[in-house]
Design a protein around this motif. Structure first.
Motif, mmCIF file in Angstrom:
data_model
loop_
_atom_site.group_PDB
_atom_site.id
_atom_site.type_symbol
_atom_site.label_atom_id
_atom_site.label_comp_id
_atom_site.label_asym_id
_atom_site.label_seq_id
_atom_site.Cartn_x
_atom_site.Cartn_y
_atom_site.Cartn_z
ATOM 1 N N UNK A 159 36.102 39.168 34.302
ATOM 2 C CA UNK A 159 35.984 39.878 35.601
ATOM 3 C C UNK A 159 35.237 38.957 36.758
ATOM 4 N N UNK A 160 35.826 38.006 37.761
ATOM 5 C CA UNK A 160 34.750 37.357 39.009
ATOM 6 C C UNK A 160 35.095 37.446 39.591
ATOM 7 N N UNK A 161 33.922 38.109 40.600
ATOM 8 C CA UNK A 161 34.394 38.945 41.864
ATOM 9 C C UNK A 161 33.778 38.525 43.065
ATOM 10 N N UNK A 162 32.756 37.427 43.249
ATOM 11 C CA UNK A 162 31.796 36.975 44.226
ATOM 12 C C UNK A 162 32.411 37.611 45.739
ATOM 13 N N UNK A 163 31.308 37.622 46.162
ATOM 14 C CA UNK A 163 31.919 38.423 47.897
ATOM 15 C C UNK A 163 32.648 39.699 47.470
ATOM 16 N N UNK A 164 33.016 40.731 46.548
ATOM 17 C CA UNK A 164 33.579 41.684 46.224
ATOM 18 C C UNK A 164 32.722 42.851 47.064
ATOM 19 N N UNK A 165 31.671 42.841 47.454
ATOM 20 C CA UNK A 165 30.936 44.241 48.466
ATOM 21 C C UNK A 165 31.404 43.799 49.142
ATOM 22 N N UNK A 166 31.147 42.744 50.432
ATOM 23 C CA UNK A 166 31.730 42.175 51.498
ATOM 24 C C UNK A 166 33.542 43.135 51.591
ATOM 25 N N UNK A 167 34.188 42.115 50.594
ATOM 26 C CA UNK A 167 35.593 42.050 50.959
ATOM 27 C C UNK A 167 36.014 43.932 50.686
ATOM 28 N N UNK A 168 35.168 44.272 49.929
ATOM 29 C CA UNK A 168 35.627 45.978 50.339
ATOM 30 C C UNK A 168 35.336 47.465 51.180
ATOM 31 N N UNK A 169 33.925 46.064 51.310
ATOM 32 C CA UNK A 169 33.869 47.262 52.659
ATOM 33 C C UNK A 169 34.561 46.665 54.320
ATOM 34 N N UNK A 170 34.544 45.559 53.670
ATOM 35 C CA UNK A 170 36.149 44.903 55.104
ATOM 36 C C UNK A 170 37.754 45.653 55.354
ATOM 37 N N UNK A 171 38.054 46.294 53.728
ATOM 38 C CA UNK A 171 39.580 45.699 53.689
ATOM 39 C C UNK A 171 40.127 47.373 54.331
ATOM 40 N N UNK A 172 38.951 48.583 55.146
ATOM 41 C CA UNK A 172 39.700 48.982 55.571
ATOM 42 C C UNK A 172 40.104 48.689 57.135
ATOM 43 N N UNK A 173 39.426 47.568 57.483
ATOM 44 C CA UNK A 173 39.861 47.337 59.278
ATOM 45 C C UNK A 173 41.431 46.240 58.904
ATOM 46 N N UNK A 174 41.574 45.969 57.572
ATOM 47 C CA UNK A 174 42.076 44.894 57.318
ATOM 48 C C UNK A 174 43.608 45.173 59.070
ATOM 49 N N UNK A 175 43.691 43.881 59.423
ATOM 50 C CA UNK A 175 44.845 43.965 60.417
ATOM 51 C C UNK A 175 46.208 42.828 60.064
ATOM 52 N N UNK A 176 46.800 42.270 60.786
ATOM 53 C CA UNK A 176 47.942 41.568 60.176
ATOM 54 C C UNK A 176 47.847 40.365 60.844
#
Length: 375
Positions: free
Chosen positions: A279-296
């Protein structure tokens, strides 16, 4: 990073195919800043003196001999539990000053620039890769002449090193300075010595997948199905009877081999490779925190070094992500193909899906690590 990992190592993919895998050493010079950015002296300093790095991630060698771990490690406790194999920076620096080479092993597992390079290289080559680094004091040589059981790229990131490369036409010398890379085919005898200044180089090992291995894996289920029965008693006196029976069984096996689906075997090989990478997930923590605010209009990017191979499974598709696979409905195939074709996009670019479906898909693929949020 360059668009292609091979651009950094050998100039271009065509050079790699025509020169590098032509069973001879190959030299290439790139932008020194690109190589130094992979691993600098300051980076190595931080790993050795300001981290809790442990063996076997570090080993030391001097004059052809590997030094015992006890000469450069110490013990400690964490939350009341013992820790062993911790690198003692004072001991390492003293041994280094005395002429020992410091080897950082498995860099692709813990140093992000190398992790990314190795991930991209694995996808370009289709072969497992690994990385080590060698820090050698001025004028010293860590290892005697030896050969490796895999192909090797050498990337010089600091100082200079004189390489002695043994080939069919004799011994050749090559001086590597920052910005230089060299390819050594499997089994090429070589040795290297630092020059007037400290030398730091990274080696990328290519652990080749071979035709023999592919054939063996393709035939494994057929061979496993052969009954594991005892040979009949008395065959020593009548070997012809045993030969007749073996001939019959081999003919039956040959018929099954002829019936193998080569395309299915290759698909299985692709699936095996693209579900077993680390598994290679640099920045994964930031992405998990941002995923709920995903918009078009959220900008998303394919994570470098991550595949997205889609295999049809009837009314479903299997998506290979490198370290595992995920199952999705087949009607998402057009959107997945769009994701595969683009380096960056927004959920709104997936016009084949309704607004809710494309947000659900993108959120899942961010959580799965295929996509990252562009900040």
């Amino acid at each position: 990073m360059p668009a292609s990992a091979l651009d950094l190592l050998s100039g271009d993919a065509q050079t790699f195919v025509t020169k590098v895998w032509a069973s001879r050493a190959h030299l290439h010079r790139a932008d020194p800043e690109r190589l130094v950015a992979l691993l600098s002296l300051d980076d190595v300093d931080a790993l050795l003196t300001s981290s809790a790095i442990r063996t076997p991630s570090v080993r030391l060698a001097q004059d052809g001999a590997v030094l015992p771990e006890s000469s450069y490690t110490r013990g400690a406790t964490l939350a009341g539990r013992p820790l062993t194999g911790l690198v003692d920076p004072r001991k390492v620096l003293a041994l280094f000053e005395g002429g020992a080479t410091v080897v950082l092993q498995g860099l692709h597992r813990y140093w992000e620039p190398i992790t990314r390079l190795v991930a991209e290289l694995e996808l370009e080559l289709g072969h497992p890769c690994q990385a080590n680094a060698y820090l050698t004091p001025p004028g010293a040589q860590g290892f005697a002449v030896h050969s490796d059981s895999h192909d090797v790229f050498v990337l010089q990131t600091a100082g200079s090193k004189q390489w002695e490369v043994h080939g069919p036409d004799g011994v050749e010398d090559a001086l590597l300075e920052p910005g230089a890379s060299m390819y050594l085919p499997t089994g090429t005898p070589h040795a290297a010595r630092a020059q007037e200044t400290v030398s730091l180089h990274v080696t990328l090992g290519i652990n080749q997948l071979t035709w023999r291995g592919l054939v063996q894996r393709s035939l494994a289920s057929l061979v496993a199905a052969v009954p594991d029965e005892h040979l009949p008693a008395g065959y020593l006196e009548d070997p012809a009877a045993l030969a007749d029976e073996l001939d019959r069984r081999l003919e039956a096996l040959a018929a099954e081999v002829r019936g193998l689906d080569a395309s299915a075997a290759v698909e299985a090989e692709v699936r095996r490779f693209l579900t077993t990478r680390s598994p290679r997930l640099p920045g994964g923590l930031r992405d998990v925190l941002a995923v709920g605010d995903l918009a078009d209009d959220t900008r998303l990017r394919r994570r470098p070094g991550h595949p997205c191979v889609v295999l049809p499974r009837g009314d479903r598709v299997e998506v290979l992500l490198g370290d595992r696979s995920i199952d999705m409905p087949a009607w998402l195939r057009p959107a997945l193909d769009e994701l595969r074709a683009r380096r960056e996009l927004t959920p709104g670019d997936l016009l084949d899906l309704d607004p809710q479906s494309r947000l659900v898909l993108c959120r899942r693929l961010v959580r799965e690590g295929l996509l990252e949020v562009v900040s």
